[in-house]
Motif scaffolding. Structure first.
Motif, PDB file in Angstrom:
ATOM      1  N   TYR A   1       0.707  -0.950   0.062  1.00 32.64           N
ATOM      2  CA  TYR A   1       0.020   0.013  -0.013  1.00 32.64           C
ATOM      3  C   TYR A   1       0.848   1.143  -0.126  1.00 32.64           C
ATOM      4  O   TYR A   1       1.775   1.039   0.805  1.00 32.64           O
ATOM      5  CB  TYR A   1      -0.919  -0.030   1.304  1.00 32.64           C
TER       6      TYR A   1
ATOM      7  N   SER B   1       5.893   5.379   7.283  1.00 25.07           N
ATOM      8  CA  SER B   1       5.076   4.128   7.583  1.00 25.07           C
ATOM      9  C   SER B   1       5.012   3.352   6.288  1.00 25.07           C
ATOM     10  O   SER B   1       5.398   2.037   6.326  1.00 25.07           O
ATOM     11  CB  SER B   1       3.798   4.637   7.832  1.00 25.07           C
TER      12      SER B   1
ATOM     13  N   PHE C   1       0.819 -12.453   8.735  1.00 23.91           N
ATOM     14  CA  PHE C   1       1.981 -12.171   7.996  1.00 23.91           C
ATOM     15  C   PHE C   1       2.981 -12.243   9.370  1.00 23.91           C
ATOM     16  O   PHE C   1       2.940 -11.307  10.065  1.00 23.91           O
ATOM     17  CB  PHE C   1       2.205 -11.068   7.405  1.00 23.91           C
ATOM     18  N   PRO C   2       3.925 -12.975   9.595  1.00 19.75           N
ATOM     19  CA  PRO C   2       4.892 -13.054  10.689  1.00 19.75           C
ATOM     20  C   PRO C   2       6.004 -12.053  10.611  1.00 19.75           C
ATOM     21  O   PRO C   2       7.214 -11.879  10.528  1.00 19.75           O
ATOM     22  CB  PRO C   2       5.579 -14.352  10.839  1.00 19.75           C
ATOM     23  N   VAL C   3       5.650 -10.634  10.102  1.00 23.13           N
ATOM     24  CA  VAL C   3       6.436  -9.396   9.725  1.00 23.13           C
ATOM     25  C   VAL C   3       6.458  -8.466  11.037  1.00 23.13           C
ATOM     26  O   VAL C   3       5.208  -8.611  11.661  1.00 23.13           O
ATOM     27  CB  VAL C   3       6.112  -8.742   8.736  1.00 23.13           C
ATOM     28  N   PRO C   4       7.239  -7.672  11.401  1.00 25.89           N
ATOM     29  CA  PRO C   4       7.304  -6.843  12.577  1.00 25.89           C
ATOM     30  C   PRO C   4       6.151  -5.912  12.494  1.00 25.89           C
ATOM     31  O   PRO C   4       5.685  -5.592  13.534  1.00 25.89           O
ATOM     32  CB  PRO C   4       8.728  -6.050  12.576  1.00 25.89           C
ATOM     33  N   ASP C   5       5.702  -5.557  11.154  1.00 26.28           N
ATOM     34  CA  ASP C   5       4.604  -4.713  11.175  1.00 26.28           C
ATOM     35  C   ASP C   5       3.317  -5.383  11.607  1.00 26.28           C
ATOM     36  O   ASP C   5       2.351  -4.461  11.520  1.00 26.28           O
ATOM     37  CB  ASP C   5       4.605  -4.616   9.658  1.00 26.28           C
TER      38      ASP C   5
ATOM     39  N   LEU D   1      -2.810  11.186   9.376  1.00 19.63           N
ATOM     40  CA  LEU D   1      -1.660  11.010   8.404  1.00 19.63           C
ATOM     41  C   LEU D   1      -0.267  11.186   9.329  1.00 19.63           C
ATOM     42  O   LEU D   1       0.320  10.133   8.988  1.00 19.63           O
ATOM     43  CB  LEU D   1      -1.914  12.275   7.514  1.00 19.63           C
ATOM     44  N   MET D   2      -0.331  12.089  10.192  1.00 19.95           N
ATOM     45  CA  MET D   2       0.816  12.305  11.090  1.00 19.95           C
ATOM     46  C   MET D   2       1.159  10.948  11.813  1.00 19.95           C
ATOM     47  O   MET D   2       2.095  10.609  12.234  1.00 19.95           O
ATOM     48  CB  MET D   2       0.764  13.286  11.875  1.00 19.95           C
TER      49      MET D   2
ATOM     50  N   ALA E   1      -0.096   7.980  11.352  1.00 19.98           N
ATOM     51  CA  ALA E   1      -0.141   6.551  10.795  1.00 19.98           C
ATOM     52  C   ALA E   1       0.949   5.521  10.843  1.00 19.98           C
ATOM     53  O   ALA E   1       2.005   5.722  10.810  1.00 19.98           O
ATOM     54  CB  ALA E   1      -0.361   6.826   9.180  1.00 19.98           C
ATOM     55  N   ARG E   2       0.384   4.496  11.416  1.00 26.56           N
ATOM     56  CA  ARG E   2       1.499   3.173  11.619  1.00 26.56           C
ATOM     57  C   ARG E   2       1.113   2.195  10.792  1.00 26.56           C
ATOM     58  O   ARG E   2      -0.077   1.753  10.850  1.00 26.56           O
ATOM     59  CB  ARG E   2       1.613   3.134  13.194  1.00 26.56           C
ATOM     60  N   GLY E   3       1.999   1.351  10.353  1.00 24.73           N
ATOM     61  CA  GLY E   3       1.860   0.165   9.683  1.00 24.73           C
ATOM     62  C   GLY E   3       0.944   0.169   8.423  1.00 24.73           C
ATOM     63  O   GLY E   3       0.502   1.364   8.287  1.00 24.73           O
ATOM     64  N   ASN E   4       0.874  -0.836   7.952  1.00 23.83           N
ATOM     65  CA  ASN E   4      -0.021  -0.705   6.472  1.00 23.83           C
ATOM     66  C   ASN E   4      -1.494  -0.304   6.771  1.00 23.83           C
ATOM     67  O   ASN E   4      -1.772   0.539   6.285  1.00 23.83           O
ATOM     68  CB  ASN E   4       0.012  -2.309   6.012  1.00 23.83           C
TER      69      ASN E   4
ATOM     70  N   VAL F   1      -1.756   3.381   7.344  1.00 21.79           N
ATOM     71  CA  VAL F   1      -1.774   4.162   6.286  1.00 21.79           C
ATOM     72  C   VAL F   1      -3.028   4.240   5.614  1.00 21.79           C
ATOM     73  O   VAL F   1      -3.461   5.127   5.278  1.00 21.79           O
ATOM     74  CB  VAL F   1      -0.501   3.759   5.476  1.00 21.79           C
ATOM     75  N   ILE F   2      -3.582   2.974   5.270  1.00 22.77           N
ATOM     76  CA  ILE F   2      -4.716   3.061   4.451  1.00 22.77           C
ATOM     77  C   ILE F   2      -5.836   3.597   5.482  1.00 22.77           C
ATOM     78  O   ILE F   2      -6.597   4.314   4.919  1.00 22.77           O
ATOM     79  CB  ILE F   2      -5.292   1.672   4.251  1.00 22.77           C
TER      80      ILE F   2
ATOM     81  N   VAL G   1      -5.017  -5.416  -3.176  1.00 20.59           N
ATOM     82  CA  VAL G   1      -5.256  -6.962  -2.751  1.00 20.59           C
ATOM     83  C   VAL G   1      -6.786  -6.757  -2.433  1.00 20.59           C
ATOM     84  O   VAL G   1      -6.980  -6.093  -1.404  1.00 20.59           O
ATOM     85  CB  VAL G   1      -4.291  -7.219  -1.756  1.00 20.59           C
TER      86      VAL G   1
ATOM     87  N   LEU H   1      -9.479  -2.548   2.564  1.00 17.66           N
ATOM     88  CA  LEU H   1      -9.882  -1.797   1.257  1.00 17.66           C
ATOM     89  C   LEU H   1     -11.312  -2.396   0.751  1.00 17.66           C
ATOM     90  O   LEU H   1     -12.305  -1.710   0.373  1.00 17.66           O
ATOM     91  CB  LEU H   1      -8.808  -1.878   0.212  1.00 17.66           C
TER      92      LEU H   1
END
Lengths: 119, 562
Positions: free
Chosen positions: A31, A82, B51-55, B93-94, B96-99, B102-103, B145, B150
């Protein structure tokens, strides 16, 4: 150029382009990323979205680990830090999962912003 | 004003005609309610991560984004909804953390653009705003996706548009939004295979659902603090704990109980009772059997069992100590060190190391296995044994690197069939100088002899802080002072690290030595280290001074003089 690792029957070689393809596809699904910019164009025309997106990815091998540089165009209005963080996370995860080779670095170069809506 | 401003009024049905528009201040309360409700359900959203990602902590990321958004308006008294929404978008916006964050910020951005400076919002505007939110969010990605937040936003926008054709009542529309979001979230696994594999719904979509539901609950005057009773299929329960990153206060034990209730469960009552006992409550159901999952503090360890026995047939209970588990997880996550591979029939070296930096140095010098341990955390015989028992060779050399560990190492050497030699090195510098002589292809006895000689060639200095006051070797030490130990003997106490280092080097036989190597610990800043090392360089200009990160606890410096 290829890099590889061994299995009991022989060697497995992975080309930089193969890794670049995975990195680029993952980045394009992330994204906030609206395109990749050619890495070695002069700064002035770097904004141009490239047709072959692997041109916006640079792969190197350093000490048996993959180092990835991504040259991206982001959507105007997103929080750059981000988005960059999640792109780096996802690219790293996907490349490591696909190739089973460790990724030591993912550097994100923000080459430009695309403005779809002005606030 | 609409009934929206009266949260205590219960289901807002008394006068529908007044719910046709919403002001800035009412909107502000809704944002607050959405944030609050998301906070209450944060762990539930986190648990959906695949997802095993830090995010990965979607719930936390979305919550921080919403909190940043709300902070922008928390003190604002503006009645203009356009201005309030604009600030919300800016804050999101300021922050926003992670995917998902942000969305979410993009959704707010589009939403606020549609309300541009307008005083109030009616249903037509809401339709416009939701559509704008959706399209702005979709512009942020080239290949969207589906099956994510979304999709949920898109479905909600479409649902609002449809509903607004038949009513202009904002509360009714919000009810529709919530139920559509719920349904859309439940369909996400069909759109995104990875969700289906993991047996979960999309976390970001679920987060968005909670924000909307929080707004609705606020209007209806429902609590935003206690989780609602939701029963999941049993298979989904298993995912819950894997995403735990840290244990919060009051989560000492995880209790899982299977039971069959005597009567149909009154879920809300059951939940409110449980929430007084513990946190992270999850309830699963299958074939009339329920599984309760709850994290409780130590003092409530037996409460869940008591409660369940009072209401049904108790089938099975398992309790796990979360603190102990987390300690294991942390241990397993320690950065990996590239150990030298062992060739069959060669000699292997096992080194005991007090810190990560020192482990790396040993590994780079050819150690084949590392056991963690040092002054206050002596490894057991068992741990040392495990380190070499599975190595594909029967010739082993152990470097205990601490006088308290030599004995454990010797015991380990007697309980194995392998040929094991223990180098009696009492410190890390001794161990390092021994491993420099190591040659995996040599004869075990010869190599052992050589390595043992090597440990005589180095002097060891250690710098630490005294934990109690004492008089030893004619040195008076007060608690909290810096002390210097030379080859294990206390030689000086002083107020500063720098002074202690210099006194130590003075005592050491520096004129016969050419190199001073310092390993700095985990309890000292790099800046301090640099200052001290500069001082040492000045004092000993003809010596070679080397500096490495040792990462050992308690000891600010371990110094090798050779």
């Amino acid at each position: 150029m290829t890099e590889g690792y061994k299995n009991p029957l022989g060697n497995i070689f992975v080309s930089h382009r193969a890794i670049a393809t995975v990195a680029c596809q993952t980045a394009m699904q992330s994204y906030g990323v609206v395109g990749l910019a050619a890495k070695n164009f002069a700064e002035g025309i770097a904004q141009v979205l490239v047709k072959d997106p692997t041109l916006g990815v640079d792969i190197q091998f350093v000490d048996n680990a993959i180092k990835i540089d991504l040259y991206v165009i982001l959507e105007y209005g997103v929080r750059i830090t981000s988005v960059s963080d999640s792109v780096a996370d996802q690219v790293r995860y996907q490349v490591e999962k696909t190739f089973g080779l460790p990724v030591s670095q993912v550097n994100i170069h923000v080459r430009g912003l695309r403005v779809s809506n002005v606030d | 004003m609409g009934a929206i401003s009266k949260p205590q009024s219960g289901p807002a049905t008394e006068d529908k005609s007044t719910n046709s528009y919403i002001s800035g201040q009412e909107f502000k309360k809704l944002v607050e309610a959405g944030t609050e409700w998301l906070k209450t359900n944060q762990q539930t959203v986190n648990s959906l991560n695949v997802f095993p990602v830090p995010d990965g902590d979607t719930g936390t990321n979305m919550l921080l984004t919403m909190q940043a958004a709300y902070n922008e308006i928390s003190t604002s008294g503006d009645e203009n909804i356009g201005k309030i929404a604009y600030k919300v978008a800016q804050g999101a916006l300021m922050g926003a953390r992670g995917n998902s964050g942000v969305i979410l910020s993009q959704l707010w951005r589009g939403f606020s653009r549609a309300l541009d400076n307008l005083e109030t919002m009616d249903s037509a505007l809401l339709v416009k705003a939701m559509n704008e939110a959706k399209s702005t969010a979709y512009k942020g990605v080239v290949r969207p996706v589906e099956g994510t937040i979304l999709t949920v936003a898109k479905d909600v926008a479409a649902g609002v548009e449809e509903k607004a054709k038949s009513t202009s009542d904002l509360v009714e529309i919000l009810e529709t939004m919530v139920s559509i979001a719920d349904e859309s979230v439940s369909h996400t696994p069909e759109l995104l295979p990875i969700l289906k594999q993991a047996g979960v719904v999309d976390s970001g979509g679920k987060g968005l659902f909670y924000i909307l539901e929080g707004m609705l609950r606020y209007i209806k005057g429902q609590s935003l603090e206690t989780q609602t009773a939701n029963v999941q299929p049993l298979s989904a329960l298993a995912k819950f704990d894997e995403t735990m990153e840290e244990i919060e206060e009051g989560q000492d034990y995880e209790v899982v109980i299977d039971f069959r209730p005597h009567q149909p469960l009154d879920l809300d009552h059951f939940y409110s009772h449980l929430s007084t006992i513990g946190t992270s409550i999850q309830l699963g159901e299958g074939d009339g059997m329920y599984r309760l999952h709850i994290h409780v503090p130590e003092e409530n360890l037996h409460e869940p069992v008591k409660l369940i026995r009072s209401m049904g047939v108790f089938l099975k209970e398992t309790t796990e100590n979360l603190r102990a588990q987390m300690a294991d997880v942390e241990k397993a996550q320690k950065p990996k060190i590239a150990l030298a591979p062992v060739q069959p029939d060669h000699i292997a070296v096992v080194a005991v190391s007090p810190g990560i930096g020192i482990s790396r140095i040993f590994a780079s010098l050819g150690a084949n296995a590392i056991v963690e341990g040092g002054q206050t955390m002596n490894p057991s015989t068992e741990e040392i044994l495990q380190a070499f028992e599975n190595l594909p060779t029967d010739k082993i050399i152990i470097l205990p690197n601490n006088k308290n560990i030599i004995l454990a190492a010797q015991t380990a050497s007697t309980v194995t069939v392998k040929k094991v030699k223990v180098i009696p090195c009492k410190s890390v510098p001794q161990g390092l100088s021994a491993i420099l002589r190591f040659n995996p292809e040599g004869d075990l006895d010869e190599i052992y002899q050589e390595m043992q000689e090597a440990i005589q060639e180095v002097e060891t200095g250690e710098i630490t802080i005294a934990t109690r006051s004492v008089d030893i070797n004619g040195v008076h030490v007060s608690q909290g002072q810096v002390i210097a130990l030379h080859n294990g003997t206390l030689i000086a106490a002083s107020e500063s690290l720098e002074e202690a280092c210099l006194q130590l080097l003075k005592t050491a036989n520096t004129q016969d030595r050419e190199r001073i190597t310092l390993f700095y610990g985990s309890n000292i800043s790099r800046q301090e280290v640099d200052q001290i090392v500069d001082q040492i360089r000045e004092t000993y200009p003809s010596h070679e001074i080397e500096l490495h990160e040792g990462g050992q606890p308690y000891y600010q410096f371990i110094i090798a003089i050779e």
